[in-house]
Design a protein around this motif. Structure first.
Motif, PDB file in Angstrom:
ATOM      1  N   VAL A  11     113.768  13.431  82.467  1.00  0.00           N
ATOM      2  CA  VAL A  11     112.939  13.275  81.276  1.00  0.00           C
ATOM      3  C   VAL A  11     111.573  12.816  81.699  1.00  0.00           C
ATOM      4  CG1 VAL A  11     112.684  12.083  79.093  1.00  0.00           C
ATOM      5  CG2 VAL A  11     114.953  12.643  79.951  1.00  0.00           C
ATOM      6  N   THR A  12     110.521  13.478  81.260  1.00  0.00           N
ATOM      7  CA  THR A  12     109.161  13.121  81.633  1.00  0.00           C
ATOM      8  C   THR A  12     108.432  12.581  80.435  1.00  0.00           C
ATOM      9  OG1 THR A  12     108.353  15.346  81.200  1.00  0.00           O
ATOM     10  CG2 THR A  12     109.097  14.836  83.444  1.00  0.00           C
ATOM     11  N   LYS A  13     107.383  11.802  80.721  1.00  0.00           N
ATOM     12  CA  LYS A  13     106.554  11.257  79.644  1.00  0.00           C
ATOM     13  C   LYS A  13     105.646  12.337  79.090  1.00  0.00           C
ATOM     14  CE  LYS A  13     107.939   6.997  79.773  1.00  0.00           C
ATOM     15  NZ  LYS A  13     108.520   6.362  78.646  1.00  0.00           N
TER      16      LYS A  13
ATOM     17  N   SER B   2     116.622  13.492  74.533  1.00  0.00           N
ATOM     18  CA  SER B   2     115.227  13.529  74.093  1.00  0.00           C
ATOM     19  C   SER B   2     115.054  14.516  72.955  1.00  0.00           C
ATOM     20  CB  SER B   2     114.289  13.904  75.247  1.00  0.00           C
ATOM     21  OG  SER B   2     114.411  15.258  75.586  1.00  0.00           O
TER      22      SER B   2
ATOM     23  N   TRP C  27     122.664   6.279  82.404  1.00  0.00           N
ATOM     24  CA  TRP C  27     121.744   5.925  81.321  1.00  0.00           C
ATOM     25  C   TRP C  27     122.466   5.884  79.982  1.00  0.00           C
ATOM     26  CZ3 TRP C  27     116.936   9.578  82.268  1.00  0.00           C
ATOM     27  CH2 TRP C  27     116.298   9.206  83.457  1.00  0.00           C
TER      28      TRP C  27
ATOM     29  N   GLU D 154     112.794   9.674  73.456  1.00  0.00           N
ATOM     30  CA  GLU D 154     113.415  10.119  74.695  1.00  0.00           C
ATOM     31  C   GLU D 154     113.929   8.960  75.535  1.00  0.00           C
ATOM     32  OE1 GLU D 154     110.703  12.089  77.432  1.00  0.00           O
ATOM     33  OE2 GLU D 154     109.024  11.332  76.271  1.00  0.00           O
TER      34      GLU D 154
ATOM     35  N   ASP E 158     114.808   7.159  79.033  1.00  0.00           N
ATOM     36  CA  ASP E 158     114.286   7.096  80.396  1.00  0.00           C
ATOM     37  C   ASP E 158     114.783   5.789  80.995  1.00  0.00           C
ATOM     38  OD1 ASP E 158     112.835   7.583  82.708  1.00  0.00           O
ATOM     39  OD2 ASP E 158     111.028   8.186  81.641  1.00  0.00           O
ATOM     40  N   ASP E 159     114.208   5.384  82.119  1.00  0.00           N
ATOM     41  CA  ASP E 159     114.558   4.079  82.663  1.00  0.00           C
ATOM     42  C   ASP E 159     113.346   3.449  83.326  1.00  0.00           C
ATOM     43  OD1 ASP E 159     114.350   5.519  85.011  1.00  0.00           O
ATOM     44  OD2 ASP E 159     116.124   4.621  85.935  1.00  0.00           O
TER      45      ASP E 159
ATOM     46  N   SER F   1     111.711   5.749  74.670  1.00  0.00           N
ATOM     47  CA  SER F   1     110.281   5.892  74.431  1.00  0.00           C
ATOM     48  C   SER F   1     110.121   6.622  73.095  1.00  0.00           C
ATOM     49  CB  SER F   1     109.634   6.693  75.563  1.00  0.00           C
ATOM     50  OG  SER F   1     108.246   6.824  75.351  1.00  0.00           O
TER      51      SER F   1
ATOM     52  N   ASP G  95     107.789   1.700  74.252  1.00  0.00           N
ATOM     53  CA  ASP G  95     108.912   1.698  75.181  1.00  0.00           C
ATOM     54  C   ASP G  95     109.818   0.544  74.765  1.00  0.00           C
ATOM     55  OD1 ASP G  95     107.933   3.813  76.574  1.00  0.00           O
ATOM     56  OD2 ASP G  95     107.112   2.636  78.230  1.00  0.00           O
TER      57      ASP G  95
END
Length: 231
Positions: free
Chosen positions: A2-4, A106, A161, A188, A190-191, A200, A215
């Motif tokens: 998962v990307t920002k 996400s 996760w 989404e 994330d960690d 997020s 976040d």
């Protein structure tokens, strides 16, 4: 996995400011040079040249401005969000229904305005992820597509996760909208660098079309970061 959310607007603004600075410096130099000629014609030319260079520099320093006063990103949000008749929670339910025993990883609202959609990623308890697109107007989910670039490590991380994230995406979104009133456009999983799972959440305020990203610790709902994107 998962990307920002990507943000190229700040880079564009930085380049515009740099160009404007160079042009303003050139304008000042031109004015000083022409003023030194010591006659009326030179003085008139200096004023004319400096004014023209300053006008060009001022125009070039804000290339992304629109007649409405909104940036490109704000304009896009204003066009897409009202067209999304299906909210993120409804889209979430459609996505997880498309993959039995799956959970949300996400969900993001995407354009264009005439065909808005929710791009979602869901995963089962073993970490196997799938992508499901949901029509943001009708709420209908498309066919689930298994992620083909996952290796065993990716699946283990994803499963970890999901196991650690005791806070639901709905609870994370509620935490965010309690702080900023608006429309949720992305959630989404994330960690952090320490391995703590986080949600997020993007919330867009429909009065100014700014986006605020939160976040949120996925174990205790604590807000770890808040960032307002005014681009």
């Amino acid at each position: 996995m998962v990307t920002k959310s990507d943000d190229f607007a700040s880079q564009r603004t930085s380049r515009a400011v740099s160009r404007g600075t160079v042009l303003l410096t050139a304008a000042a130099a031109a004015g000083a040079l022409l003023t030194g000629c010591g006659n009326d014609a030179g003085g008139d030319a200096a004023q004319t040249g400096a004014a023209e260079a300053a006008r060009i520099a001022a125009t070039s320093s804000s290339p992304s401005a629109s007649p409405s006063g909104l940036t490109d990103d704000q304009t896009e949000r204003k066009e897409v969000i009202p067209k999304a008749k299906t909210g993120w929670e409804q889209a979430l339910r459609a996505a997880v229904a498309a993959v039995p025993k799956s959970e949300l990883v996400s969900i993001k609202l995407k354009g264009p305005a005439d065909r808005p959609r929710w791009k979602t990623e869901v995963a089962t308890s073993d970490g196997a992820a799938s992508t499901v697109r949901v029509d943001a107007v009708t709420g209908k989910a498309g066919k689930a597509r298994a992620e083909t670039d996952q290796d065993d490590d990716d699946k283990r991380d994803m499963a970890d996760w999901l196991k650690k994230a005791t806070v639901t995406p709905q609870q994370a979104a509620q935490t965010a909208t309690d702080k900023t009133k608006g429309t949720v456009t992305a959630v989404e999983l994330d960690d952090t660098d320490a391995g703590t799972p986080i949600w997020s959440v993007d919330v867009v305020s429909t009065d100014d079309w700014n986006k605020t990203t939160y976040d949120i610790d996925a174990t205790d709902r604590k807000v770890l970061r808040e960032h307002v994107d005014r681009d």
